[in-house]
Design a protein around this motif. Structure first.
Motif, PDB file in Angstrom:
ATOM      1  N   LEU A 116       0.858  -1.177   0.000  1.00 13.63           N
ATOM      2  CA  LEU A 116       0.000   0.000   0.000  1.00 13.63           C
ATOM      3  C   LEU A 116       0.896   1.229   0.000  1.00 13.63           C
ATOM      4  O   LEU A 116       1.748   1.383   0.879  1.00 13.63           O
ATOM      5  CB  LEU A 116      -0.894  -0.022   1.248  1.00 13.63           C
ATOM      6  CG  LEU A 116      -1.897   1.091   1.414  1.00 13.63           C
ATOM      7  CD1 LEU A 116      -2.950   1.040   0.314  1.00 13.63           C
ATOM      8  CD2 LEU A 116      -2.573   0.970   2.778  1.00 13.63           C
ATOM      9  N   ARG A 117       0.719   2.094  -0.984  1.00 10.27           N
ATOM     10  CA  ARG A 117       1.504   3.326  -1.086  1.00 10.27           C
ATOM     11  C   ARG A 117       0.774   4.422  -0.317  1.00 10.27           C
ATOM     12  O   ARG A 117      -0.391   4.704  -0.583  1.00 10.27           O
ATOM     13  CB  ARG A 117       1.650   3.727  -2.556  1.00 10.27           C
ATOM     14  CG  ARG A 117       2.538   4.912  -2.754  1.00 10.27           C
ATOM     15  CD  ARG A 117       2.732   5.164  -4.232  1.00 10.27           C
ATOM     16  NE  ARG A 117       3.705   6.216  -4.402  1.00 10.27           N
ATOM     17  CZ  ARG A 117       3.585   7.196  -5.263  1.00 10.27           C
ATOM     18  NH1 ARG A 117       2.527   7.251  -6.055  1.00 10.27           N
ATOM     19  NH2 ARG A 117       4.506   8.111  -5.355  1.00 10.27           N
ATOM     20  N   LEU A 135       3.811   0.506   2.490  1.00  9.35           N
ATOM     21  CA  LEU A 135       3.530  -0.408   3.591  1.00  9.35           C
ATOM     22  C   LEU A 135       3.295  -1.794   3.016  1.00  9.35           C
ATOM     23  O   LEU A 135       2.646  -1.937   1.982  1.00  9.35           O
ATOM     24  CB  LEU A 135       2.273   0.024   4.347  1.00  9.35           C
ATOM     25  CG  LEU A 135       2.224   1.446   4.890  1.00  9.35           C
ATOM     26  CD1 LEU A 135       0.899   1.688   5.594  1.00  9.35           C
ATOM     27  CD2 LEU A 135       3.391   1.714   5.807  1.00  9.35           C
ATOM     28  N   THR A 136       3.812  -2.812   3.669  1.00  6.18           N
ATOM     29  CA  THR A 136       3.540  -4.190   3.286  1.00  6.18           C
ATOM     30  C   THR A 136       2.594  -4.767   4.338  1.00  6.18           C
ATOM     31  O   THR A 136       2.947  -4.857   5.510  1.00  6.18           O
ATOM     32  CB  THR A 136       4.832  -5.017   3.219  1.00  6.18           C
ATOM     33  OG1 THR A 136       5.711  -4.404   2.261  1.00  6.18           O
ATOM     34  CG2 THR A 136       4.544  -6.448   2.799  1.00  6.18           C
ATOM     35  N   TYR A 138      -0.883   9.570   5.874  1.00  8.07           N
ATOM     36  CA  TYR A 138      -0.292   8.584   6.777  1.00  8.07           C
ATOM     37  C   TYR A 138       0.396   9.304   7.927  1.00  8.07           C
ATOM     38  O   TYR A 138       1.113  10.279   7.727  1.00  8.07           O
ATOM     39  CB  TYR A 138       0.711   7.722   6.003  1.00  8.07           C
ATOM     40  CG  TYR A 138       1.318   6.608   6.799  1.00  8.07           C
ATOM     41  CD1 TYR A 138       0.524   5.661   7.416  1.00  8.07           C
ATOM     42  CD2 TYR A 138       2.691   6.493   6.927  1.00  8.07           C
ATOM     43  CE1 TYR A 138       1.074   4.612   8.139  1.00  8.07           C
ATOM     44  CE2 TYR A 138       3.258   5.447   7.636  1.00  8.07           C
ATOM     45  CZ  TYR A 138       2.443   4.523   8.245  1.00  8.07           C
ATOM     46  OH  TYR A 138       2.999   3.489   8.959  1.00  8.07           O
ATOM     47  N   ASP A 139       0.187   8.831   9.154  1.00  8.52           N
ATOM     48  CA  ASP A 139       0.743   9.488  10.330  1.00  8.52           C
ATOM     49  C   ASP A 139       1.694   8.592  11.111  1.00  8.52           C
ATOM     50  O   ASP A 139       2.158   8.961  12.167  1.00  8.52           O
ATOM     51  CB  ASP A 139      -0.403   9.978  11.235  1.00  8.52           C
ATOM     52  CG  ASP A 139       0.050  11.033  12.228  1.00  8.52           C
ATOM     53  OD1 ASP A 139       0.571  12.064  11.788  1.00  8.52           O
ATOM     54  OD2 ASP A 139      -0.105  10.801  13.439  1.00  8.52           O
ATOM     55  N   GLY A 140       1.972   7.393  10.607  1.00  4.29           N
ATOM     56  CA  GLY A 140       2.926   6.527  11.283  1.00  4.29           C
ATOM     57  C   GLY A 140       2.301   5.240  11.800  1.00  4.29           C
ATOM     58  O   GLY A 140       1.157   4.938  11.529  1.00  4.29           O
ATOM     59  N   TRP A 141       3.104   4.484  12.533  1.00  2.00           N
ATOM     60  CA  TRP A 141       2.660   3.181  13.003  1.00  2.00           C
ATOM     61  C   TRP A 141       3.010   3.003  14.469  1.00  2.00           C
ATOM     62  O   TRP A 141       3.814   3.734  15.033  1.00  2.00           O
ATOM     63  CB  TRP A 141       3.304   2.066  12.184  1.00  2.00           C
ATOM     64  CG  TRP A 141       4.787   2.016  12.323  1.00  2.00           C
ATOM     65  CD1 TRP A 141       5.706   2.742  11.615  1.00  2.00           C
ATOM     66  CD2 TRP A 141       5.544   1.225  13.244  1.00  2.00           C
ATOM     67  NE1 TRP A 141       6.972   2.464  12.033  1.00  2.00           N
ATOM     68  CE2 TRP A 141       6.907   1.528  13.039  1.00  2.00           C
ATOM     69  CE3 TRP A 141       5.199   0.304  14.211  1.00  2.00           C
ATOM     70  CZ2 TRP A 141       7.924   0.929  13.770  1.00  2.00           C
ATOM     71  CZ3 TRP A 141       6.221  -0.295  14.945  1.00  2.00           C
ATOM     72  CH2 TRP A 141       7.555   0.016  14.713  1.00  2.00           C
TER      73      TRP A 141
END
Length: 79
Positions: A3-4, A15-16, A48-51
């Protein structure tokens, strides 16, 4: 699945994702959460804000409390 995603500053990241994921809508941040306790956070505008990880070790209710506190702090920091 790959996912881009894009951060608010323009940075692009790939992201994988594998396994099972659920979508959780928050007050200021939305997230996708894996069955292994990894979460990816997104702004309401879709950036996206992170993980984060390790929340799966807590109960679902406790994890929601932690994320809610994180969202409240982020809102306070932006003001």
């Amino acid at each position: 699945m790959k996912l881009r995603v894009q951060h608010e500053n323009g940075l692009i990241e790939i992201l994988t994702l594998d396994g099972h994921w659920e979508i959780v809508e928050g007050t200021t941040l939305d997230r996708i959460r894996s069955d292994r306790g990894i979460e990816h956070f997104f702004t309401k505008d879709g950036f996206y804000d992170g993980w984060g990880s390790g929340l799966g070790e807590e109960s679902g209710a406790r994890a929601d409390e932690i994320v809610s506190a994180m969202e409240q702090k982020r809102e306070f920091d932006r003001d």
